[in-house]
Write a protein that holds these residues in place. Structure first.
Motif, PDB file in Angstrom:
ATOM      1  N   UNK A  71       9.782   9.380  -3.274  1.00 27.49           N
ATOM      2  CA  UNK A  71       9.847   9.257  -4.735  1.00 27.49           C
ATOM      3  C   UNK A  71      11.282   9.407  -5.230  1.00 27.49           C
ATOM      4  N   UNK A  72      12.114  10.178  -4.521  1.00 31.45           N
ATOM      5  CA  UNK A  72      13.512  10.348  -4.916  1.00 31.45           C
ATOM      6  C   UNK A  72      14.280   9.050  -4.700  1.00 31.45           C
ATOM      7  N   UNK A  73      13.973   8.355  -3.609  1.00 30.25           N
ATOM      8  CA  UNK A  73      14.719   7.145  -3.252  1.00 30.25           C
ATOM      9  C   UNK A  73      14.465   5.988  -4.216  1.00 30.25           C
ATOM     10  N   UNK A  74      13.289   5.955  -4.851  1.00 31.76           N
ATOM     11  CA  UNK A  74      12.970   4.836  -5.751  1.00 31.76           C
ATOM     12  C   UNK A  74      13.008   5.217  -7.226  1.00 31.76           C
ATOM     13  N   UNK A 110       9.543  16.733  -0.896  1.00 33.99           N
ATOM     14  CA  UNK A 110       9.588  15.309  -1.194  1.00 33.99           C
ATOM     15  C   UNK A 110       8.175  14.766  -1.059  1.00 33.99           C
ATOM     16  N   UNK A 111       7.962  13.602  -1.604  1.00 27.03           N
ATOM     17  CA  UNK A 111       6.672  12.927  -1.461  1.00 27.03           C
ATOM     18  C   UNK A 111       6.921  11.456  -1.184  1.00 27.03           C
ATOM     19  N   UNK A 112       6.245  10.937  -0.174  1.00 28.53           N
ATOM     20  CA  UNK A 112       6.255   9.500   0.062  1.00 28.53           C
ATOM     21  C   UNK A 112       5.158   8.914  -0.804  1.00 28.53           C
ATOM     22  N   UNK A 113       5.526   7.941  -1.613  1.00 27.87           N
ATOM     23  CA  UNK A 113       4.590   7.330  -2.553  1.00 27.87           C
ATOM     24  C   UNK A 113       4.473   5.841  -2.273  1.00 27.87           C
ATOM     25  N   UNK A 114       3.320   5.281  -2.625  1.00 24.29           N
ATOM     26  CA  UNK A 114       3.098   3.845  -2.480  1.00 24.29           C
ATOM     27  C   UNK A 114       3.870   3.116  -3.566  1.00 24.29           C
ATOM     28  N   UNK A 115       4.718   2.174  -3.146  1.00 22.11           N
ATOM     29  CA  UNK A 115       5.575   1.432  -4.061  1.00 22.11           C
ATOM     30  C   UNK A 115       5.252  -0.053  -3.938  1.00 22.11           C
ATOM     31  N   UNK A 116       5.116  -0.708  -5.108  1.00 21.75           N
ATOM     32  CA  UNK A 116       4.757  -2.135  -5.142  1.00 21.75           C
ATOM     33  C   UNK A 116       5.644  -2.871  -6.144  1.00 21.75           C
ATOM     34  N   UNK A 117       5.635  -4.194  -6.043  1.00 21.38           N
ATOM     35  CA  UNK A 117       6.309  -5.058  -7.010  1.00 21.38           C
ATOM     36  C   UNK A 117       5.638  -4.851  -8.373  1.00 21.38           C
ATOM     37  N   UNK A 118       6.376  -4.943  -9.486  1.00 22.20           N
ATOM     38  CA  UNK A 118       5.795  -4.673 -10.812  1.00 22.20           C
ATOM     39  C   UNK A 118       4.646  -5.590 -11.227  1.00 22.20           C
ATOM     40  N   UNK A 119       4.451  -6.722 -10.539  1.00 23.70           N
ATOM     41  CA  UNK A 119       3.337  -7.620 -10.868  1.00 23.70           C
ATOM     42  C   UNK A 119       2.286  -7.639  -9.764  1.00 23.70           C
ATOM     43  N   UNK A 120       2.294  -6.623  -8.921  1.00 22.21           N
ATOM     44  CA  UNK A 120       1.356  -6.590  -7.789  1.00 22.21           C
ATOM     45  C   UNK A 120      -0.080  -6.364  -8.281  1.00 22.21           C
TER      46      UNK A 120
END
Length: 163
Positions: free
Chosen positions: A107-110, A25-35
């Motif tokens: 990355x799987x969770x999002x 698995x990989x933890x990735x940086x996730x942001x709002x689409x207009x960030x």
């Protein structure tokens, strides 16, 4: 003893448990689409310290991995501008979707939220956080036939097409 097996991040030091790795698995940086970070050509770990950050609760394996990643780059969770500390991945995804902050999530969770455009993944120049997800079960538990079949399926499933 309430459940026959579970899926956890990493290994366990409990001698009464069997641990069998099933996928990376990989933890990735996730942001709002207009960030605003999406407009930057290169995003570094230092950029994380300037943004409202959403983190898992203390004791969480995900939080431990994030803290190890920060430490390997000379930072700690105290250097982050924590906006929220939440106890589940679902609550963190919802908070990112509403613009409450940025987070590092599996990355799987999002996957679904990314496909739907509700969140975006931002690549850090330092890379993501890699980890192994493992199946755990008690050495004393008598697994049912269905349990054994599911564990075998999970271990042999090809996760490559999900990336």
């Amino acid at each position: 003893g309430f459940v026959n097996f579970g899926i956890v991040e990493g290994q366990t030091s409990k001698k009464y448990l069997n641990t069998e790795p099933i996928m990376s698995d990989q933890l990735s940086l996730v942001v709002h689409p207009k960030h605003p970070l999406l407009r930057k050509r290169h995003v570094s770990i230092l950029d994380l310290t300037r943004e409202p950050f959403i983190l898992r609760e203390e004791g969480s394996g995900t939080r431990q991995k994030i803290e190890e990643f920060l430490k390997s780059h000379g930072l700690s969770s105290r250097d982050l501008r924590l906006s929220l500390v939440l106890g589940s991945t679902e609550s963190i995804k919802s908070a990112v979707e509403t613009g409450a902050g940025i987070a590092m999530i599996s990355k799987w969770a999002v996957k679904k939220q990314v496909e739907d455009g509700r969140v975006k993944i931002v690549r850090l120049k330092e890379g993501g956080i890699h980890r192994t997800l493992s199946m755990i079960f008690s050495k004393k538990t008598h697994l049912t036939h269905a349990d054994k079949e599911f564990i075998l399926y999970a271990k042999n499933y090809s996760y490559d097409h999900l990336t």
